[in-house]
Design an enzyme around this catalytic site. Structure first.
Site, PDB file in Angstrom:
ATOM      1  N   ARG A 186      98.090  66.744  93.124  1.00  0.00           N
ATOM      2  CA  ARG A 186      99.121  65.958  92.463  1.00  0.00           C
ATOM      3  C   ARG A 186     100.203  65.492  93.431  1.00  0.00           C
ATOM      4  O   ARG A 186     101.054  64.685  93.050  1.00  0.00           O
ATOM      5  CB  ARG A 186      99.770  66.782  91.335  1.00  0.00           C
ATOM      6  CG  ARG A 186      98.847  67.096  90.188  1.00  0.00           C
ATOM      7  CD  ARG A 186      99.584  67.827  89.090  1.00  0.00           C
ATOM      8  NE  ARG A 186      98.692  68.198  87.997  1.00  0.00           N
ATOM      9  CZ  ARG A 186      98.404  67.432  86.958  1.00  0.00           C
ATOM     10  NH1 ARG A 186      98.958  66.226  86.886  1.00  0.00           N
ATOM     11  NH2 ARG A 186      97.611  67.840  86.004  1.00  0.00           N
TER      12      ARG A 186
ATOM     13  N   ARG B  38      97.246  57.364  70.922  1.00  0.00           N
ATOM     14  CA  ARG B  38      96.385  58.531  70.702  1.00  0.00           C
ATOM     15  C   ARG B  38      96.881  59.343  69.509  1.00  0.00           C
ATOM     16  O   ARG B  38      98.071  59.547  69.325  1.00  0.00           O
ATOM     17  CB  ARG B  38      96.361  59.405  71.959  1.00  0.00           C
ATOM     18  CG  ARG B  38      95.476  60.642  71.827  1.00  0.00           C
ATOM     19  CD  ARG B  38      95.199  61.282  73.163  1.00  0.00           C
ATOM     20  NE  ARG B  38      96.409  61.624  73.913  1.00  0.00           N
ATOM     21  CZ  ARG B  38      96.383  62.181  75.121  1.00  0.00           C
ATOM     22  NH1 ARG B  38      95.219  62.422  75.714  1.00  0.00           N
ATOM     23  NH2 ARG B  38      97.513  62.473  75.749  1.00  0.00           N
TER      24      ARG B  38
ATOM     25  N   ARG C 191     101.100  63.481  69.414  1.00  0.00           N
ATOM     26  CA  ARG C 191     101.677  64.580  70.171  1.00  0.00           C
ATOM     27  C   ARG C 191     103.030  64.178  70.732  1.00  0.00           C
ATOM     28  O   ARG C 191     103.290  63.010  70.994  1.00  0.00           O
ATOM     29  CB  ARG C 191     100.746  64.987  71.325  1.00  0.00           C
ATOM     30  CG  ARG C 191      99.434  65.556  70.867  1.00  0.00           C
ATOM     31  CD  ARG C 191      98.546  66.041  71.977  1.00  0.00           C
ATOM     32  NE  ARG C 191      98.898  65.629  73.323  1.00  0.00           N
ATOM     33  CZ  ARG C 191      98.129  65.880  74.383  1.00  0.00           C
ATOM     34  NH1 ARG C 191      96.990  66.514  74.231  1.00  0.00           N
ATOM     35  NH2 ARG C 191      98.492  65.481  75.592  1.00  0.00           N
TER      36      ARG C 191
ATOM     37  N   ARG D 128     106.187  60.425  82.156  1.00  0.00           N
ATOM     38  CA  ARG D 128     105.008  60.989  82.826  1.00  0.00           C
ATOM     39  C   ARG D 128     104.481  60.032  83.891  1.00  0.00           C
ATOM     40  O   ARG D 128     104.088  60.456  84.979  1.00  0.00           O
ATOM     41  CB  ARG D 128     103.908  61.278  81.795  1.00  0.00           C
ATOM     42  CG  ARG D 128     104.209  62.434  80.859  1.00  0.00           C
ATOM     43  CD  ARG D 128     103.243  62.463  79.697  1.00  0.00           C
ATOM     44  NE  ARG D 128     101.871  62.692  80.123  1.00  0.00           N
ATOM     45  CZ  ARG D 128     100.819  62.496  79.333  1.00  0.00           C
ATOM     46  NH1 ARG D 128     100.980  62.021  78.106  1.00  0.00           N
ATOM     47  NH2 ARG D 128      99.601  62.748  79.780  1.00  0.00           N
TER      48      ARG D 128
END
Length: 217
Positions: free
Chosen positions: A92, A126, A159, A170
Site C-alpha cells: 500500500r 454498492r 455500508r 479513501r
C-alpha cells in the site's frame, strides 16, 4: 507456465477482487490479501519485533492499525507458503514495496486503471445484505426486488464506508500512498496497465493474456 507470482493493483472499486478470483481459478494459485492473511495469523507471536503488543489480534481487538512490520511479516509468511500467488491489497506504500522486493521476485505486476468518477459511482452504488453479506449494485447488479437480497431475503444497506464522502477520502489516501507504488513499478518497466472500465469479461481477457505473456518470458 508454472506457479506465476502476480501482483494486482488498483484503487478501491477497480475490480481487483473479481479479477483475482478468476486468476486464482485459472492459474491455480493462492489469492493472498492482507485482510485474509491477518485473520489467518492473528495469533502469530510477534514479540520479537519489539512492538506494543505480542500478537496481531491485540491490535485488531483494540481497533488499531496493525503496524507495517507486522503486516510485512505476515505477508512474507503467506507468500512463502504459497505455490504461486496473486497478491491483492499489498503493498500500500513505498515502504511495503521495498519490503516486497526483498521477499520475492514478481512475474507479473498488473494495474487496473479506472477513472475517479467511475470509482465513486461503483462504490457508492454498492449495497450489502445485512444477513448474509451478499453484494449488489444499484446499477450494475441490482436485486430482483429493490432493497431485498436475492439470496436470503435480508435487507440491503449501504455500508458506512461506501458513502460519497468516505469513498472520496479513501481514494485520496490511495492517491497519496499507493499511486507512487504503481509509478515505481512503471519506472522499473514491470507494470502492465489494464483498462478497468471495460466489462469484467473484457478486463479478464486482457488480464489473462498479459499473465500468459509476461509469466512465460
Amino acid at each position: 507456465m508454472t506457479d506465476p507470482r502476480i501482483l494486482i493493483m488498483g484503487a478501491p472499486g477497480a475490480g481487483k477482487g473479481t479479477q483475482s478470483a478468476r486468476i486464482t481459478e485459472t492459474f491455480d494459485v493462492e489469492h493472498v490479501t492482507t485482510g485474509d492473511a491477518l485473520r489467518a495469523n492473528k495469533d502469530m507471536d510477534i514479540s520479537d519485533l519489539g512492538l506494543e503488543y505480542d500478537t496481531p489480534r491485540e491490535y485488531m481487538d483494540q481497533g488499531e492499525l496493525v503496524p507495517d512490520e507486522v503486516v510485512n511479516t505476515i505477508v512474507e509468511t503467506a507468500l512463502i507458503e504459497a505455490d504461486g500467488f496473486v497478491l491483492d491489497g499489498y503493498p500500500r506504500n513505498m515502504e511495503q514495496a521495498r519490503e516486497l522486493e526483498e521477499m520475492t521476485d514478481l512475474d507479473v505486476v498488473l494495474a487496473l486503471d479506472v477513472s475517479e468518477d467511475e470509482l465513486v459511482d461503483r462504490l457508492t452504488g454498492r449495497r450489502v445484505c445485512e444477513e448474509c453479506g451478499t453484494n449488489f449494485h444499484v446499477d450494475f447488479d441490482p436485486p430482483a426486488t429493490d432493497g431485498v437480497c436475492d439470496e436470503c431475503g435480508g435487507e440491503l444497506v449501504q455500508r458506512d464506508d461506501d458513502t460519497e464522502e468516505t469513498v472520496k477520502d479513501r481514494l485520496r489516501v490511495y492517491h497519496d500512498n499507493t499511486e507512487p507504488v504503481i509509478e515505481f513499478y512503471d519506472e522499473q518497466d514491470q507494470l502492465a496497465r489494464i483498462d478497468g472500465e471495460q466489462t469484467p469479461d473484457e478486463v479478464w481477457d486482457d488480464v489473462k493474456t498479459t499473465i500468459e505473456r509476461e509469466a512465460t518470458e
